[in-house]
Design a protein around this motif. Structure first.
Motif, PDB file in Angstrom:
ATOM      1  N   SER A  47      60.738 -19.621  38.802  1.00 22.20           N
ATOM      2  CA  SER A  47      59.379 -19.118  38.615  1.00 22.20           C
ATOM      3  C   SER A  47      59.290 -17.766  39.308  1.00 22.20           C
ATOM      4  O   SER A  47      59.534 -17.662  40.504  1.00 22.20           O
ATOM      5  N   PHE A  48      58.977 -16.739  38.535  1.00 25.92           N
ATOM      6  CA  PHE A  48      58.858 -15.375  39.053  1.00 25.92           C
ATOM      7  C   PHE A  48      57.398 -15.083  39.373  1.00 25.92           C
ATOM      8  O   PHE A  48      56.537 -15.209  38.500  1.00 25.92           O
ATOM      9  N   GLN A  49      57.114 -14.695  40.603  1.00 27.24           N
ATOM     10  CA  GLN A  49      55.753 -14.307  40.962  1.00 27.24           C
ATOM     11  C   GLN A  49      55.532 -12.866  40.520  1.00 27.24           C
ATOM     12  O   GLN A  49      56.321 -11.974  40.850  1.00 27.24           O
ATOM     13  N   VAL A  50      54.463 -12.642  39.754  1.00 31.01           N
ATOM     14  CA  VAL A  50      54.127 -11.311  39.258  1.00 31.01           C
ATOM     15  C   VAL A  50      52.683 -10.996  39.634  1.00 31.01           C
ATOM     16  O   VAL A  50      51.881 -11.895  39.882  1.00 31.01           O
ATOM     17  N   SER A  51      52.353  -9.713  39.666  1.00 27.96           N
ATOM     18  CA  SER A  51      50.991  -9.330  40.039  1.00 27.96           C
ATOM     19  C   SER A  51      50.049  -9.293  38.836  1.00 27.96           C
ATOM     20  O   SER A  51      48.837  -9.409  38.999  1.00 27.96           O
ATOM     21  N   ASP A  52      50.586  -9.139  37.627  1.00 32.42           N
ATOM     22  CA  ASP A  52      49.773  -9.074  36.407  1.00 32.42           C
ATOM     23  C   ASP A  52      50.510  -9.836  35.311  1.00 32.42           C
ATOM     24  O   ASP A  52      51.396  -9.295  34.659  1.00 32.42           O
ATOM     25  N   ILE A  53      50.147 -11.100  35.124  1.00 34.10           N
ATOM     26  CA  ILE A  53      50.885 -11.957  34.206  1.00 34.10           C
ATOM     27  C   ILE A  53      50.780 -11.475  32.754  1.00 34.10           C
ATOM     28  O   ILE A  53      51.757 -11.507  32.022  1.00 34.10           O
ATOM     29  N   ALA A  54      49.611 -10.999  32.342  1.00 30.86           N
ATOM     30  CA  ALA A  54      49.435 -10.539  30.957  1.00 30.86           C
ATOM     31  C   ALA A  54      50.341  -9.337  30.679  1.00 30.86           C
ATOM     32  O   ALA A  54      51.015  -9.280  29.644  1.00 30.86           O
ATOM     33  N   VAL A  81      49.235 -18.362  28.481  1.00 26.83           N
ATOM     34  CA  VAL A  81      48.924 -18.524  29.904  1.00 26.83           C
ATOM     35  C   VAL A  81      48.086 -19.784  30.126  1.00 26.83           C
ATOM     36  O   VAL A  81      47.153 -20.066  29.394  1.00 26.83           O
ATOM     37  N   CYS A  82      48.433 -20.510  31.193  1.00 29.87           N
ATOM     38  CA  CYS A  82      47.681 -21.686  31.619  1.00 29.87           C
ATOM     39  C   CYS A  82      47.203 -21.447  33.050  1.00 29.87           C
ATOM     40  O   CYS A  82      47.961 -20.929  33.879  1.00 29.87           O
ATOM     41  N   VAL A  83      45.963 -21.797  33.334  1.00 27.54           N
ATOM     42  CA  VAL A  83      45.457 -21.709  34.701  1.00 27.54           C
ATOM     43  C   VAL A  83      45.683 -23.065  35.358  1.00 27.54           C
ATOM     44  O   VAL A  83      45.231 -24.091  34.874  1.00 27.54           O
ATOM     45  N   ALA A  89      50.036 -19.374  34.940  1.00 20.46           N
ATOM     46  CA  ALA A  89      51.461 -19.554  34.683  1.00 20.46           C
ATOM     47  C   ALA A  89      51.748 -19.424  33.196  1.00 20.46           C
ATOM     48  O   ALA A  89      50.893 -19.709  32.356  1.00 20.46           O
ATOM     49  N   ALA A  90      52.965 -18.978  32.887  1.00 23.00           N
ATOM     50  CA  ALA A  90      53.446 -18.879  31.513  1.00 23.00           C
ATOM     51  C   ALA A  90      54.930 -19.210  31.528  1.00 23.00           C
ATOM     52  O   ALA A  90      55.646 -18.866  32.470  1.00 23.00           O
ATOM     53  N   CYS A 101      59.579 -19.468  34.337  1.00 19.39           N
ATOM     54  CA  CYS A 101      58.131 -19.343  34.464  1.00 19.39           C
ATOM     55  C   CYS A 101      57.760 -18.016  35.107  1.00 19.39           C
ATOM     56  O   CYS A 101      58.494 -17.493  35.953  1.00 19.39           O
ATOM     57  N   LEU A 102      56.628 -17.470  34.695  1.00 18.41           N
ATOM     58  CA  LEU A 102      55.967 -16.390  35.411  1.00 18.41           C
ATOM     59  C   LEU A 102      54.732 -16.999  36.033  1.00 18.41           C
ATOM     60  O   LEU A 102      54.074 -17.852  35.423  1.00 18.41           O
ATOM     61  N   HIS A 103      54.400 -16.610  37.258  1.00 19.45           N
ATOM     62  CA  HIS A 103      53.130 -17.062  37.832  1.00 19.45           C
ATOM     63  C   HIS A 103      52.467 -15.939  38.604  1.00 19.45           C
ATOM     64  O   HIS A 103      53.120 -15.080  39.172  1.00 19.45           O
ATOM     65  N   GLU A 104      51.141 -15.950  38.514  1.00 21.75           N
ATOM     66  CA  GLU A 104      50.300 -14.965  39.201  1.00 21.75           C
ATOM     67  C   GLU A 104      49.283 -15.725  40.047  1.00 21.75           C
ATOM     68  O   GLU A 104      48.566 -16.576  39.527  1.00 21.75           O
ATOM     69  N   ASP A 105      49.244 -15.410  41.325  1.00 23.08           N
ATOM     70  CA  ASP A 105      48.254 -16.039  42.198  1.00 23.08           C
ATOM     71  C   ASP A 105      46.863 -15.494  41.874  1.00 23.08           C
ATOM     72  O   ASP A 105      46.697 -14.284  41.657  1.00 23.08           O
TER      73      ASP A 105
END
Length: 108
Positions: A47-54, A81-83, A89-90, A101-105
């Motif tokens: 799972s990669f943490q990103v600042s802007d998932i879109a 994207v799912c919250v 997350a995506a 996975c990508l995830h944005e806090d």
């Protein structure tokens, strides 16, 4: 794009050339080593943490990454994207069937 994300993992692959083309070509990552043989992970392997998932999704889609969409009780994606609680997350699959996975806090 993801080359600056903090991650350490070992993924099983069946076709090393195909996997290298995906991870190096599509995701822009550099390998740290290789182990012979493997199958696939049956869970989210990275799972990669990103600042802007879109924006991250759009950039990866331009590299050929295909995102998964889900519609289950408690897990529905909209525009991939799912919250989930305090994060978005995506998910997408690599060439070997591993789920990534990508995830944005979300802001507190």
């Amino acid at each position: 794009m993801l080359s600056t994300a903090s991650v350490t993992t070992m993924l099983p692959v069946k076709d090393i050339d195909r996997a290298r083309a995906f991870y190096e070509g599509c995701l822009g990552l550099a390998p740290g080593g290789f182990k012979p043989d493997g199958t696939k992970a049956d869970h989210t392997a990275i799972s990669f943490q990103v600042s802007d998932i879109a924006a991250s999704i759009e950039q990866l889609k331009r590299s050929g990454v295909v995102f998964e969409d889900y519609d289950f009780p408690g897990l529905k994606t909209v525009n991939h994207v799912c919250v989930l609680g305090a994060e978005k997350a995506a998910w997408f699959m690599d060439t070997e069937g591993n789920c990534l996975c990508l995830h944005e806090d979300l802001p507190a």
